[in-house]
Design an enzyme around this catalytic site. Structure first.
Site, PDB file in Angstrom:
ATOM      1  N   LYS A  41       0.802  -1.220   0.000  1.00  0.00           N
ATOM      2  CA  LYS A  41       0.000   0.000   0.000  1.00  0.00           C
ATOM      3  C   LYS A  41       0.838   1.275   0.000  1.00  0.00           C
ATOM      4  CE  LYS A  41      -4.403  -1.408   0.260  1.00  0.00           C
ATOM      5  NZ  LYS A  41      -5.487  -0.919  -0.625  1.00  0.00           N
TER       6      LYS A  41
ATOM      7  N   TYR B 268       2.561   6.178  13.678  1.00  0.00           N
ATOM      8  CA  TYR B 268       3.040   7.039  12.601  1.00  0.00           C
ATOM      9  C   TYR B 268       2.542   8.477  12.749  1.00  0.00           C
ATOM     10  CZ  TYR B 268       4.656   2.897  10.027  1.00  0.00           C
ATOM     11  OH  TYR B 268       5.313   1.746   9.636  1.00  0.00           O
TER      12      TYR B 268
ATOM     13  N   SER C 222       0.942  -9.831  -0.387  1.00  0.00           N
ATOM     14  CA  SER C 222       0.674  -8.392  -0.385  1.00  0.00           C
ATOM     15  C   SER C 222       1.021  -7.684   0.915  1.00  0.00           C
ATOM     16  CB  SER C 222      -0.794  -8.144  -0.727  1.00  0.00           C
ATOM     17  OG  SER C 222      -1.632  -8.904   0.131  1.00  0.00           O
TER      18      SER C 222
END
Length: 315
Positions: free
Chosen positions: A51, A112, A301
Site C-alpha cells: 500500500k 506514525y 501483499s
C-alpha cells in the site's frame, strides 16, 4: 485506463521512498506445485504492505497541489501507508478504520502520528465517513484503491515482477478493492500479454468474481473472513473495468485454505505473511491455479499481524 507510461512515472517518483522487494523461493513449494514458484514479498515493504506504493504516489502529488491535511479510509494497511508518508512529508493525517480493525494495524497508524477515527465495518461506510471529514476539515482524500495515482503506484509491483522473474507463466494477485490487481495486470498485460493474471478472493468476499460473472459491479454483504484486507464488498468503479480487460480469471479460496497457507509460510519459509497476502499461496496449494509447470509468481501483499493473531491462525 492506466498506461505503462504512468506506471513508469510512478516508479521514478517512488524510487527513493519504497523498497524493491525481493522474490523468495521454496524447494518444498516447487515440488508440491510441480513448477517454479516465486513469492513477490510485499510483506517486507515499508509499512508492511504494498500500500505504501500507491499512497506515496498519490500523496506526493497531493502535496505538490497544496494539500496539508490528508484523510484516508482503510481496513489498516492503506491507513498505515498514508500515515507514514504524511509524517515523512510533514502533513497531518486522519485515518478512518473499521470498528473491528486489526489491533496491530491500528497501533501502527497511531505510531506514525495520524489521528484514528472508527466507523462501521464495511469499506463503503468508511469511505462515506471519510468524505464527510474532508468537507468538515477542508482536507484532501487519499482513496484506498479507486484512483489513477493509487493504481499506478500499485502497478509498480508488476513492473518489478517482470524485471525479477524470467518468462512468468502466471502471476497471482489477491483482490480486495482491486487497486493492486488493476495496476499489476496493466503492467503485465501491456508488456507481456501472453502472461496469465489470476486474482484470488476469499469465498466469503467474492464480490469481484460475482461482478465478472454478471458483467457489472455487484455488491455483497459485509464479508466475514480472516483476510481483513480483502473484505471489500463492491469492486471499484475505476478498478473493475481494468479487471474486466486485463485479468484472466478470479478464483476463490476457503478460510481453511488461507490458514494452511499462512502456516506454510510461517513454518516452512519462516515468513510472517498476513492472511490477505497468503491468499495467493492458498489458491495455488488448493489446486485453483491452472498452469503448465512454468514460472508462477504469487504476490504476498502484506505482513501486518499482531502476535495473538499469529497464534490463533496457526492453531
Amino acid at each position: 485506463m492506466i498506461t505503462v507510461k504512468e506506471l513508469n512515472e510512478a516508479r521514478v517518483r517512488l524510487h527513493n521512498t519504497v523498497h524493491v522487494t525481493p522474490v523468495l523461493t521454496s524447494n518444498t513449494l516447487n515440488k508440491q506445485a510441480n513448477a517454479s514458484v516465486y513469492i513477490k514479498s510485499e510483506h517486507l515493504q515499508k509499512t508492511g504492505s504494498f500500500k505504501i506504493r500507491g499512497a506515496t504516489n498519490c500523496v506526493m502529488q497531493a502535496k505538490e497541489q497544496g494539500a496539508e491535511h490528508l484523510i484516508a479510509a482503510s481496513s489498516g494497511n492503506h491507513g498505515q501507508a498514508v500515515a507514514y508518508i504524511a509524517r515523512e512529508l510533514g502533513l497531518n493525517a486522519t485515518i478512518v478504520i473499521p470498528e473491528d480493525a486489526n489491533a496491530a494495524k491500528e497501533e501502527a497508524i497511531r505510531n506514525y502520528g495520524a489521528e484514528v477515527v472508527h466507523c462501521g465495518t464495511t469499506s463503503e461506510e468508511r469511505i462515506a465517513h471519510a468524505n464527510e471529514l474532508v468537507d468538515q476539515l477542508g482536507a484532501t482524500f487519499i482513496p484506498p484503491y479507486d484512483d489513477t495515482q493509487i493504481i499506478a503506484g500499485q502497478g509498480t509491483v508488476g513492473l518489478e515482477i517482470l524485471s525479477q522473474v524470467n518468462n512468468p507463466e502466471v502471476v497471482v494477485v489477491p483482490v480486495g478493492g482491486g487497486g493492486l490487481i488493476s495496476g499489476v495486470a496493466t503492467a503485465i498485460k501491456s508488456i507481456h500479454p501472453e502472461v496469465k493474471v489470476i486474482g484470488v478472493e476469499p469465498v466469503n468476499a467474492d464480490d469481484t468474481r460475482r461482478s465478472l460473472e454478471q458483467g457489472e459491479r455487484v455488491s455483497i454483504d459485509a464479508a466475514n473472513t480472516i483476510a481483513d484486507g480483502l473484505r471489500a464488498s463492491t469492486p471499484g468503479a475505476m478498478t473493475f473495468p481494468i479487471i474486466q480487460q486485463h485479468v484472466d480469471e478470479i478464483v476463490t479460496v476457503s478460510e481453511e485454505d488461507i490458514r494452511e497457507a499462512f502456516v506454510f509460510y510461517l513454518s516452512r519459509m519462516k515468513q510472517v505473511i498476513e492472511p490477505s497476502g497468503a491468499a495467493t499461496l492458498a489458491a495455488l496449494r488448493s489446486g485453483k491455479i491452472a498452469h503448465n509447470g512454468g514460472n508462477i509468481v504469487l504476490v504476498a501483499s502484506g505482513g501486518n499481524l499482531d502476535l495473538a493473531a499469529i497464534r490463533r491462525f496457526a492453531e
